[in-house]
Structures are given as structure tokens and as C-alpha cells.
Design a protein around this motif. Structure first.
Motif, PDB file in Angstrom:
ATOM      1  N   LYS A 187       2.333  -4.875   2.682  1.00 23.67           N
ATOM      2  CA  LYS A 187       1.066  -5.834   3.019  1.00 23.67           C
ATOM      3  C   LYS A 187       1.516  -6.909   3.964  1.00 23.67           C
ATOM      4  N   GLN A 188       0.839  -7.122   4.882  1.00 25.42           N
ATOM      5  CA  GLN A 188       0.783  -8.145   5.808  1.00 25.42           C
ATOM      6  C   GLN A 188      -0.173  -8.512   6.110  1.00 25.42           C
ATOM      7  N   ARG A 189      -0.170 -10.020   6.076  1.00 21.64           N
ATOM      8  CA  ARG A 189      -1.532 -10.987   6.152  1.00 21.64           C
ATOM      9  C   ARG A 189      -1.194 -11.988   6.934  1.00 21.64           C
ATOM     10  N   GLN A 213      -5.615  -8.349   7.777  1.00 25.36           N
ATOM     11  CA  GLN A 213      -4.477  -7.985   6.849  1.00 25.36           C
ATOM     12  C   GLN A 213      -4.458  -6.517   6.655  1.00 25.36           C
ATOM     13  N   ALA A 215      -2.429  -3.234   4.811  1.00 18.06           N
ATOM     14  CA  ALA A 215      -1.811  -2.909   3.410  1.00 18.06           C
ATOM     15  C   ALA A 215      -1.626  -1.598   3.399  1.00 18.06           C
ATOM     16  N   SER A 217      -0.699   1.139  -0.166  1.00 13.36           N
ATOM     17  CA  SER A 217      -1.008   0.910  -1.505  1.00 13.36           C
ATOM     18  C   SER A 217      -0.205   1.675  -2.380  1.00 13.36           C
ATOM     19  N   SER A 223      -4.561   3.402   2.361  1.00  8.96           N
ATOM     20  CA  SER A 223      -4.289   2.051   3.068  1.00  8.96           C
ATOM     21  C   SER A 223      -5.490   1.347   3.523  1.00  8.96           C
ATOM     22  N   SER A 690       4.580 -11.059  -3.710  1.00  6.38           N
ATOM     23  CA  SER A 690       4.308 -11.534  -2.286  1.00  6.38           C
ATOM     24  C   SER A 690       4.992 -12.606  -2.061  1.00  6.38           C
TER      25      SER A 690
END
Length: 697
Positions: A187-189, A213, A215, A217, A223, A690
Motif C-alpha cells: 500500500k502506498q498513499r 492510493q 495497493a 492485497s 490490486s 501501516s
């Protein structure tokens, strides 16, 4: 919006942020958890000191004064627990159940019924009640949920409740922040929120919110990518008028989504039990959505405490998809017995909504009374395109032994040209009036009526959608001040809920109708910082749409109309216990039957408990913990035992400008099915974490 484009906009906005420096007034109403906060009203007195959206009631009534159960989740709670989409946020609301039937299709229910009434800034949004993808929370200041029949205030009378999303508005001083999060499964947000006045007087201001975002899973192959842009500008037109322009653009892209989810029974009647990561999707499948919404809001103070307000909203929605549905019951020993169904669709709709209100105060019986008169007109044009796969394609028919698929079992079919499967329009007109009448210092009433005229024309998957429905429903609420901090209340509302569902003959099912009652007591504690409530409720509803099966020829679900009696009670506590402790907790018990003692909608938990607490021992440190629990549910022979899921977080402000956060979800690594709304489901996310950093300017 692609990731490079989103990052470019983020970089540009950060650069702009470093150039701006204004020092006007602080925005009002920093109310901690917000759970016991009053629903705000916008007033214009010279400089707009409080740029916030009006709440769901339409009148200037606090939660304490509203004769129904209401929960408010504010930005501090959303941010603390890392609730970056609405599906996760609503799981923390008392009495609300989130049915994630598929990875990208979600339903909400309360008091046993699906929540079909949605609002944005107190304006009802008809024709759209199930959520495809994930609605991002970056755009919203807070989320309100009014439970029980609320047709007078929202447009229709479903007895479950109403979700009201309160959009962020410009602030009267410059504020900017950016936040970056890294989490489990890649995950990148990134988020950016910039608000600033445009003039020295602060009468005009704007705000931009951007989030992106990506991500993977815990589910194999799955994804997602989500991009959000929100811009809003508001200002004064003279001393008596304000105008606001806003635009939101959210896109969701899901790769290898579940369509229908996992089979839950073997041929011998035993329930399946797969690894949490199991999926029946294929790499070529996708489920995308694009939702663009623009609005214009004009408010004019007429003098003498009267206000005219009109809001026009236009939205355009697109939903392209290529999906792979798996059905049947596998043999426990061989894994054989499943069949495939490929589908390619394009759903599109355009919606227009005009809401006009006149509100004010008048003297009667020696006391000030409030009234609101409104008209709402909305229209939606919708359609479906379907692309058929060749009948001899391997995607149809028997599938290899399951589980253990690699994703190479079924190749993408060669879908044919588009065919028009549906083309229809909905037209809803609503006239309503609501009054808040103060009889004595202790006794007051909320009275009104709601008149709806709803019509639909067109067809869907070959069958007529034509229907015409009209209904006028009364609403009655009463409050009695028992003590300085204790208020008794009661409310009654007719139920009239137009339904888009079709029956087994693929004809419109028609509206659900009935009656809803609620009695309760609300109390304020600790200088009105903590609100506690206890409510008992009952709703009788006939012709309520219940899933009844799937039409294979047209590949559509159909429903049947059932009678449902919902009875139960709720307890809730929300707000501040001390300056350091914030609480949002509740318990709900509900019994559902057909009026003759036979259970219905058994996928709805009869008992639910939610608890969320935030503790700030110092100005720099904040700790939060939550727990949500539900008792056992079932659909036929498929069961989900009672379970609980906990989460926790810690944040630490390194300086006035930098804050670090660590979030842990499903701390006990509980394994559970996300829903039994249908006879297929999938497992919830296992334990995950996270970390984020937020920089404020």
C-alpha cells in the motif's frame, strides 16, 4: 488520474503552499471526536467566520435536540484510525453493518434494513445506494449517520437510516498539509490538503484536496488504484449572499476483483474453509469506476432570520468492467463442480439534482419557532451495455479443481460488440416542510410532511422499468426536558421507499411501505461534552425487497417483496469524557421476523457492539484503540460464528509541523467472512499494519 499525474499535481500544490501566507481567523468548532458535536449551521456576518456544511436535519438543531439516534464521526477519528475509505469508517458507527459482498461492491444496513438514503452536505442523493469501489474519505470533514426512518429530512422513508457526508470547506486562514502512508501488501498513499483565503478580508477562499492510493492485497491477484481530486471555492456576494462552487473527481481501478466471491458449501452440505487469500478471479478481470460531481450552492439572507438556499448538483458516473463469475458447489474430495460465467459491461449514468429551501424563524405563543420549506427535483439517465462472450469459449462451463488456481486456468474471452442491455430514466420530485415548535421551556415538537412523486421509464436487460409512485408521509417528533441534562424523545414516520429492484418476472417490484417508531432518552455530561443515549425502536414494512435468485438468461438478480418487523434497542456514548479521553461506543440489539414469528434477513447480526477510544496524555502523543463485535449470522446452511476485530494506533508529533503514526488492524488476526448477504463471500483482511508521516504548513 494516473500516478505520475497525481504526483505532479501534489508537487505543484506543495509548491503553491510554500508561497502563500495569510493570517485570518481560526476556523471554529474544533470539537475533539465530534461524536457529541452539534450539527452546524452557516451564518453570514461580514467575514464568513465558519465555513462548514449544514447537517442532515436542515434546521439548526443539535444532536441532543434531534428526536432520533444520530452519530457523528469527525476528521480526528477518521484520521486517527486511518479510515481512508467510507467502508472502513462506517464499521465504527453504532448499529451500522457493512456487507462487503464482493471486493468492489458493498451494502450498508441498520436496524435490519439496507441503508438507501445518502446525503452530501444535507442534500439527498437518490438513485445510488450500493457502493462500487471505495468512496474515499479525504474529501469529507465528517460523516453523520441518522438511524431510523427519516423520510422527512432525506427524501424517502427507509427505516434503516441516512448517511450524510459533510464535505470539507475553505478555512478563513491558510492551512496546508501533506501525508504519506506505507502499508501491508504494497500500500502506498499520498494526500494533500491546501486551503487559503484569496482576499485580505477573507471573504473569498478556496481549498484543494488530492489523494492517490495504490495497493496490492492479501487476496491473490487483486490490486487497486484510487485517485481523488476535490476543489471548492466560496465567497460573499455583498453582505447578504454567499456562493460556493465545488467539483469532485474520483476514479477507482480494481484488477482481478471478485464477482460473486467464493463458494461456501460443498456438495455434501459441509461449509467450505479456504485460506484467507483465496480468490476465484482471473488476472484479466477488472472493475473500474469514475465519478465526477460538480455543485453550485447559493445562500441569501433575507433578514429577520430568514434564509433562501438553492443547490444544483450534476454528476456523471461510468463503470466499465470485465468480470469472471464462479458458481456451483465443489466436491470436497475432488474440488470439481464449479462453473464459469464471463461478463463484460459498461454502466453509465448522468444525474441532476436541484434542491431549494426557505427557512427561518417566527414568533408563536410568545416563543421563537423554526420552519423549513423545501423542494427537491432530481433526474437520472442510466444505461447498460453488454458484451457477449462466444458460447463455446472455455470461460463458460466446468472449471478445474478448486482451490489451488494459479490464475492461468481461464484466458480472457474474445468478447463481442456492445449491445444495449438497459436504458432508463428516473424522475423524483419532492416537496417537504418541517417545523421545530417550542411549546414550553421543557416541551418541543418537530412536525412535518414529505410528498414524493417518483416515475421511471425505460428498460433493463429486456424488461420494462416503467413505474409511477406518489406518496405523502407525515413525520412527528417530540422532546421533553426531564432534567437540565436529560431529554426524553419520541418520533414517528411513515415509510415509503421507491425500489429499483425487479421481481422474478423481471418487472418492477414497487415501493416498500410501512411505519416506524422510536422512543429514547438522551443525556449530556461533563459540561455537555459527552452525549449518551438509549433508544427503543420498531418498524413494520411490507413489500421489502429481498434477494430471491439469479436469472441466468439475462444474468440479473431478482427479488421478492417480504414483510419485515424490526424491533430492538440501542445504547450509545459519544464525545469527551475528559480533555484527554474521546469515546465513541455503542451496542445494538435487533430482532427481525415476518410478523408471524419467522426469522428473516438472518445475515443481519442480532447483536453488535462497537468501541473506539482516543487518549491524548500529552500534546504530542495520541493513542487509540477500537473493538467491533457481532454475534453469529447465517444464510441457509452457511454460518458465520460470532467474532470481534480490534485495531490500535499511536501518533507522535515530532514538532509543530511533523507527525508520525503507526496503525495496526485486526490485532488478533481474526478469520471471518465479510458478509452473508448472498450465499457467496470472502474473508476479511488478516492482521496488517501501516505507517505514515504528516507534514503541516
Amino acid at each position: 488520474m494516473s500516478r505520475p499525474a497525481a504526483k505532479s499535481i501534489l508537487a505543484l500544490a506543495v509548491a503553491m503552499a510554500t508561497q502563500w501566507s495569510y493570517g485570518t481567523e481560526e476556523i471554529l468548532n474544533d470539537q475533539g471526536s465530534g461524536a457529541g458535536s452539534e450539527i452546524e449551521e452557516v451564518y453570514i456576518v461580514g467575514l464568513r467566520d465558519n465555513r462548514v456544511s449544514k447537517g442532515a436535519t436542515g434546521l439548526a438543531m443539535s444532536l441532543y435536540e434531534t428526536p432520533q439516534s444520530v452519530t457523528v464521526m469527525d476528521q480526528a477519528f477518521i484520521e486517527g484510525f486511518g479510515l481512508d475509505d467510507v467502508n472502513h469508517a462506517l464499521k465504527f458507527i453504532t448499529g451500522v453493518n457493512v456487507d462487503e459482498t464482493e471486493t468492489d461492491r458493498t451494502y450498508y444496513n441498520s436496524r435490519g434494513f439496507d441503508i438507501k438514503s445518502m446525503q452530501v452536505d444535507g442534500i439527498g442523493m437518490p438513485f445510488n445506494w450500493n457502493v462500487v469501489g471505495a468512496l474515499d474519505t479525504a474529501v469529507y470533514e465528517k460523516i453523520e449517520v441518522i438511524r431510523g426512518a427519516n423520510g422527512l429530512l432525506t427524501g424517502t422513508g427507509n427505516p434503516s437510516g441516512t448517511i450524510n457526508y459533510i464535505r470539507k470547506r475553505p478555512t478563513n486562514e491558510f492551512k496546508a498539509s501533506t501525508e504519506f502512508t506505507l502499508g501491508a501488501w504494497g500500500k502506498q498513499r499520498g494526500e494533500l490538503d491546501v486551503s487559503a483565503p484569496f482576499t485580505d478580508s477573507g471573504t473569498w477562499a478556496g481549498r484543494i484536496v488530492i489523494a492517490s492510493q495504490d495497493a496490492d492485497s492479501y487476496l491473490k491477484l487483486y490490486s487497486t488504484n484510487r485517485d481523488i481530486f476535490y476543489g471548492v471555492v466560496d465567497g460573499q456576494l455583498g453582505e447578504s449572499s454567499t456562493i460556493t462552487f465545488g467539483y469532485t473527481d474520483q476514479t477507482n481501478k480494481a484488477q482481478s476483483p471478485l464477482w460473486g466471491a467464493l463458494p461456501l458449501l460443498y456438495t455434501n452440505g459441509e461449509q467450505t474453509n479456504y485460506p484467507t487469500s483465496t480468490t476465484t478471479s482471473m488476472p484479466w478481470a477488472f472493475y473500474d469506476t469514475s465519478n465526477k460531481t460538480g455543485f453550485v450552492e447559493y445562500t441569501h439572507k433575507l433578514g429577520g432570520g430568514w434564509e433562501f438556499k438553492t443547490v444544483y448538483t450534476h454528476s456523471e458516473y461510468e463503470e466499465p468492467s470485465e468480470l469472471f463469475y464462479v458458481y456451483g458447489e465443489p466436491d470436497k474430495d475432488t474440488g470439481l463442480g464449479l462453473f464459469g460465467w464471463p461478463g463484460k459491461y459498461f454502466n453509465e449514468s448522468k444525474r441532476d439534482l436541484l434542491d431549494v429551501t426557505l427557512s427561518g424563524s417566527f414568533e408563536f405563543g410568545g416563543r421563537s419557532q423554526d420552519i423549513l420549506i423545501g423542494f427537491s427535483g432530481s433526474k437520472a439517465d442510466s444505461g447498460y451495455l453488454e458484451y457477449h462472450a462466444p458460447s463455446d469459449d472455455p470461460a463458460w462451463g466446468a472449471l478445474p479443481a478448486f482451490p489451488g488456481w494459479s490464475g492461468r486456468e481461464i484466458a480472457r474471452p474474445d468478447f463481442g460488440p456492445a449491445q444495449v442491455a438497459g436504458d432508463w430514466n428516473d424522475d423524483l420530485r419532492r416537496l417537504y416542510i418541517i417545523t421545530h415548535l417550542r411549546a414550553t421551556d421543557r416541551l418541543d415538537f418537530v412536525l412535518g410532511a414529505n410528498s414524493i412523486d417518483n416515475s421511471t421509464r425505460g428498460f433493463n436487460f429486456g424488461d420494462s422499468m416503467a413505474k409511477d409512485e406518489q406518496q405523502t408521509s407525515p413525520y412527528f417528533g417530540v422532546n421533553y426536558q426531564l432534567a437540565s441534562n436529560i431529554k426524553l424523545y419520541g418520533s414517528y414516520s411513515d415509510i415509503f421507499e421507491p425500489q429499483a429492484d425487479i421481481n422474478e418476472q423481471l418487472k418492477p417490484l414497487g415501493a416498500a411501505q410501512g411505519k416506524s417508531y422510536e422512543l429514547g432518552v438522551k443525556s449530556q455530561w461533563f459540561d455537555e461534552q459527552l452525549l449518551t443515549s438509549f433508544a427503543v425502536f420498531k418498524a413494520d414494512q411490507s413489500n421489502y425487497a429481498e434477494f430471491a435468485g439469479h436469472n441466468d438468461e439475462h444474468n440479473v438478480d431478482y427479488s421478492k417483496g417480504i414483510d419485515v418487523v424490526s424491533e430492538g434497542y440501542e445504547l450509545e456514548a459519544s464525545g469527551k469524557i475528559t480533555d484527554h479521553w474521546h469515546l465513541l461506543a455503542g451496542f445494538t440489539k435487533v430482532d427481525l421476523d415476518d410478523g408471524h414469528g419467522n426469522q428473516v434477513r438472518t445475515f443481519v447480526p442480532g447483536k453488535t457492539f462497537n468501541f473506539g477510544a482516543r487518549y491524548t496524555p500529552t500534546a504530542a502523543l495520541e493513542i487509540g484503540a477500537s473493538w467491533r463485535w457481532q454475534d453469529d449470522i447465517h444464510t441457509g446452511a452457511i454460518k458465520q460464528e460470532a467474532y470481534g476485530v480490534g485495531s490500535a494506533y499511536i501518533t507522535y508529533a515530532v514538532s509543530n509541523h511533523i507527525k508520525l503514526a503507526l496503525n495496526l488492524n485486526n490485532v488478533t488476526d481474526e478469520k471471518y467472512l465479510t458478509s452473508l448477504y448472498w450465499s457467496q463471500s470472502f474473508y476479511g483482511a488478516p492482521r496488517n499494519a501501516s505507517a505514515s508521516v504528516k507534514v503541516s504548513f
